[in-house]
Write a protein that holds these residues in place. Structure first.
Motif, PDB file in Angstrom:
ATOM      1  N   PRO A  69       5.430  10.965   8.569  1.00  0.00           N
ATOM      2  CA  PRO A  69       4.905  12.316   8.334  1.00  0.00           C
ATOM      3  C   PRO A  69       3.430  12.264   7.937  1.00  0.00           C
ATOM      4  O   PRO A  69       2.816  11.201   7.836  1.00  0.00           O
ATOM      5  CB  PRO A  69       5.760  12.823   7.164  1.00  0.00           C
ATOM      6  CG  PRO A  69       6.862  11.815   6.997  1.00  0.00           C
ATOM      7  CD  PRO A  69       6.297  10.517   7.494  1.00  0.00           C
ATOM      8  N   SER A 127       6.547  23.434   5.138  1.00  0.00           N
ATOM      9  CA  SER A 127       6.628  22.635   6.358  1.00  0.00           C
ATOM     10  C   SER A 127       8.055  22.193   6.630  1.00  0.00           C
ATOM     11  O   SER A 127       8.578  22.348   7.737  1.00  0.00           O
ATOM     12  CB  SER A 127       5.707  21.419   6.233  1.00  0.00           C
ATOM     13  OG  SER A 127       5.875  20.532   7.308  1.00  0.00           O
ATOM     14  N   HIS A 181       5.487  19.521  14.642  1.00  0.00           N
ATOM     15  CA  HIS A 181       4.660  20.088  13.579  1.00  0.00           C
ATOM     16  C   HIS A 181       4.980  21.562  13.406  1.00  0.00           C
ATOM     17  O   HIS A 181       5.295  22.262  14.373  1.00  0.00           O
ATOM     18  CB  HIS A 181       3.162  19.896  13.855  1.00  0.00           C
ATOM     19  CG  HIS A 181       2.659  20.631  15.059  1.00  0.00           C
ATOM     20  ND1 HIS A 181       2.283  21.960  15.022  1.00  0.00           N
ATOM     21  CD2 HIS A 181       2.463  20.227  16.332  1.00  0.00           C
ATOM     22  CE1 HIS A 181       1.870  22.328  16.221  1.00  0.00           C
ATOM     23  NE2 HIS A 181       1.984  21.307  17.041  1.00  0.00           N
ATOM     24  N   ASN A 230       3.187  16.729   4.526  1.00  0.00           N
ATOM     25  CA  ASN A 230       4.097  17.877   4.576  1.00  0.00           C
ATOM     26  C   ASN A 230       4.647  18.226   3.200  1.00  0.00           C
ATOM     27  O   ASN A 230       4.989  17.348   2.409  1.00  0.00           O
ATOM     28  CB  ASN A 230       5.252  17.585   5.529  1.00  0.00           C
ATOM     29  CG  ASN A 230       4.767  17.144   6.891  1.00  0.00           C
ATOM     30  OD1 ASN A 230       4.313  16.021   7.049  1.00  0.00           O
ATOM     31  ND2 ASN A 230       4.860  18.016   7.873  1.00  0.00           N
ATOM     32  N   PRO A 279       6.213  11.323   2.748  1.00  0.00           N
ATOM     33  CA  PRO A 279       5.248  12.408   2.926  1.00  0.00           C
ATOM     34  C   PRO A 279       4.319  12.542   1.714  1.00  0.00           C
ATOM     35  O   PRO A 279       4.712  12.267   0.575  1.00  0.00           O
ATOM     36  CB  PRO A 279       6.135  13.650   3.069  1.00  0.00           C
ATOM     37  CG  PRO A 279       7.485  13.125   3.459  1.00  0.00           C
ATOM     38  CD  PRO A 279       7.602  11.785   2.804  1.00  0.00           C
ATOM     39  N   SER A 320       1.036  19.503   8.946  1.00  0.00           N
ATOM     40  CA  SER A 320       0.972  18.095   9.333  1.00  0.00           C
ATOM     41  C   SER A 320       1.958  17.758  10.443  1.00  0.00           C
ATOM     42  O   SER A 320       3.106  18.218  10.441  1.00  0.00           O
ATOM     43  CB  SER A 320       1.283  17.197   8.130  1.00  0.00           C
ATOM     44  OG  SER A 320       0.301  17.315   7.128  1.00  0.00           O
ATOM     45  N   ASN A 322      -1.717  20.859   4.467  1.00  0.00           N
ATOM     46  CA  ASN A 322      -0.620  19.894   4.351  1.00  0.00           C
ATOM     47  C   ASN A 322       0.612  20.385   5.109  1.00  0.00           C
ATOM     48  O   ASN A 322       1.336  19.600   5.731  1.00  0.00           O
ATOM     49  CB  ASN A 322      -0.246  19.675   2.881  1.00  0.00           C
ATOM     50  CG  ASN A 322      -1.297  18.907   2.121  1.00  0.00           C
ATOM     51  OD1 ASN A 322      -2.132  18.226   2.717  1.00  0.00           O
ATOM     52  ND2 ASN A 322      -1.274  19.008   0.801  1.00  0.00           N
ATOM     53  N   ASN A 323       0.840  21.683   5.053  1.00  0.00           N
ATOM     54  CA  ASN A 323       2.031  22.257   5.677  1.00  0.00           C
ATOM     55  C   ASN A 323       1.894  22.442   7.187  1.00  0.00           C
ATOM     56  O   ASN A 323       2.754  23.068   7.819  1.00  0.00           O
ATOM     57  CB  ASN A 323       2.367  23.595   5.011  1.00  0.00           C
ATOM     58  CG  ASN A 323       3.139  23.385   3.720  1.00  0.00           C
ATOM     59  OD1 ASN A 323       4.014  22.533   3.648  1.00  0.00           O
ATOM     60  ND2 ASN A 323       2.801  24.164   2.704  1.00  0.00           N
TER      61      ASN A 323
END
Length: 297
Positions: free
Chosen positions: A180, A187, A152, A183, A210, A165, A162-163
C-alpha cells in the motif's frame, strides 16, 4: 530461464521505496523515497544506486502511490532511468499537488522543485499504454508471469492525499506481496467494498504496512483479509503512534536470515532497525517453489 522475483525494500528513513525485478528481467520501482539510516546518509538515492551499482539504465514501470514528499523525494533522478511507464493517482490534479506543496512550504522550503518535477512528469506521461506495448503491466506475460494488480480509491476528500494512495498486489508462483501507500480509514472503507480488491489482497505472504506502520493506517478488516505471514514496516526513528505490535500479532511469521548468517522466525521487520530487506521468491534450481527473506543488518 530465471524463474524468480527479486525485491528490495529500501531503508529510506521515514519514506518509502521498493524495487522489484521480474522473472524476465523487467525493472519496477514503487515510490521514490530517499535517505539511509544505516549509512547515516540523508541523500541516499535508490534510483542512482540502481543505475550506478546495479547497472540498470532504464526502468520498465514506476508506481508513485501518492504525491507526498516522502514518496517522491527522489523524483529529480527520475529521468536518469528513463522509465517506460508510470502509474500515479492521476485524478489528483497538478493544481491540487501544488496547493499541497504550498501548504507544507513553511516546514520544508526545499519541496517546491520536487513537486514541480512531479507535475512536469505527470504532464509528460499522459498517454495510455496500449495492449501491444511490452511494458504494459496489466499483461503478466510481459513481466515473465509476474502478476501486477493495482487499486486506488477515488471518492475520498482530497484534503488528505493519503486516502488516494495506490495499493499494489504482486504475485508469482503462489507468493503474494501487498504494497500500500499511506492509506487511511476512508481509503480502506471504499476499497473494501470492491470484491476484486478483496480477492486480490487475500492471504498474502508479505504485507508492507500502510502509512509507515502508524495507527492511522491500521485497518483491522484489511489486515485480517491480507492475513500476512510477515509484515514489513518502512518507518522512521521517531514513528508516532506506531502499530508495530498489532501487525506483529496479526502476522504468523516467516524465516528471516540476517547478515551474519543466523536466522529466526520473525513476524515483523522494520527498515529502521533491520535496514534494507531483500526478498526473493519463485522456483529454485530444482523447480521447487521458495521464498527467501534477508536483511542488511
Amino acid at each position: 530461464m530465471n524463474q524468480t522475483v527479486k525485491m528490495i525494500f529500501w531503508d529510506v528513513q521515514a519514506g518509502h521505496a521498493t524495487y522489484i525485478k521480474s522473472p524476465n528481467g523487467k525493472h519496477i520501482v514503487i515510490d521514490l523515497g530517499i535517505g539511509s539510516f544505516d549509512d547515516n546518509n540523508n541523500g541516499f538515492s535508490p534510483l542512482m544506486y540502481l543505475k550506478e551499482h546495479m547497472d540498470i539504465n532504464q526502468l520498465d514501470y514506476v508506481i508513485i502511490t501518492h504525491p507526498h514528499f516522502d514518496h517522491i523525494e527522489d523524483i529529480l533522478n527520475f529521468d536518469s532511468l528513463s522509465p517506460k511507464a508510470l502509474l500515479r493517482p492521476d485524478h489528483i490534479t497538478n493544481e491540487e499537488v501544488m496547493q499541497e506543496e504550498k501548504a507544507t512550504r513553511t516546514i520544508r522550503n526545499r519541496d517546491k522543485p520536487i513537486f514541480e518535477k512531479y507535475c512536469e512528469i505527470t504532464d509528460r506521461y499522459n498517454t495510455p499504454i496500449s495492449d501491444t506495448n511490452t511494458s504494459n503491466p496489466r499483461i503478466a506475460s510481459n513481466y515473465g508471469g509476474l502478476s501486477i494488480k493495482t487499486f486506488h480509491p477515488t471518492n475520498c476528500n482530497k484534503n488528505n492525499f493519503n486516502n488516494h494512495s495506490i495499493i499494489t498486489v504482486i504475485q508469482f508462483e503462489d507468493i503474494k506481496v501487498v504494497i500500500p501507500g499511506d492509506n487511511e480509514k476512508c481509503s480502506f472503507e471504499e476499497l473494501l467494498q470492491n470484491e476484486l480488491f478483496k480477492t486480490a489482497i487475500k492471504n498474502a505472504d508479505i504485507l508492507l504496512a500502510p502509512h509507515h506502520g502508524r495507527e492511522s493506517g491500521y485497518n483491522n478488516d484489511f489486515v485480517n483479509l491480507v492475513n500476512p505471514k510477515l509484515t514489513i514496516i518502512s518507518d522512521g526513528r521517531f514513528c508516532d503512534t506506531s502499530a508495530t505490535s498489532r501487525y506483529s500479532q496479526k502476522s504468523s511469521g516467516l524465516k528471516v536470515t540476517y547478515n551474519n548468517g543466523s536466522s529466526e522466525i520473525r513476524n515483523c521487520l522494520t527498515t529502521r532497525t533491520d535496514g534494507e530487506i531483500f526478498v526473493e521468491f519463485g522456483k529454485d534450481y530444482y523447480i521447487k517453489p521458495f521464498l527467501s527473506i534477508k536483511t542488511k543488518n
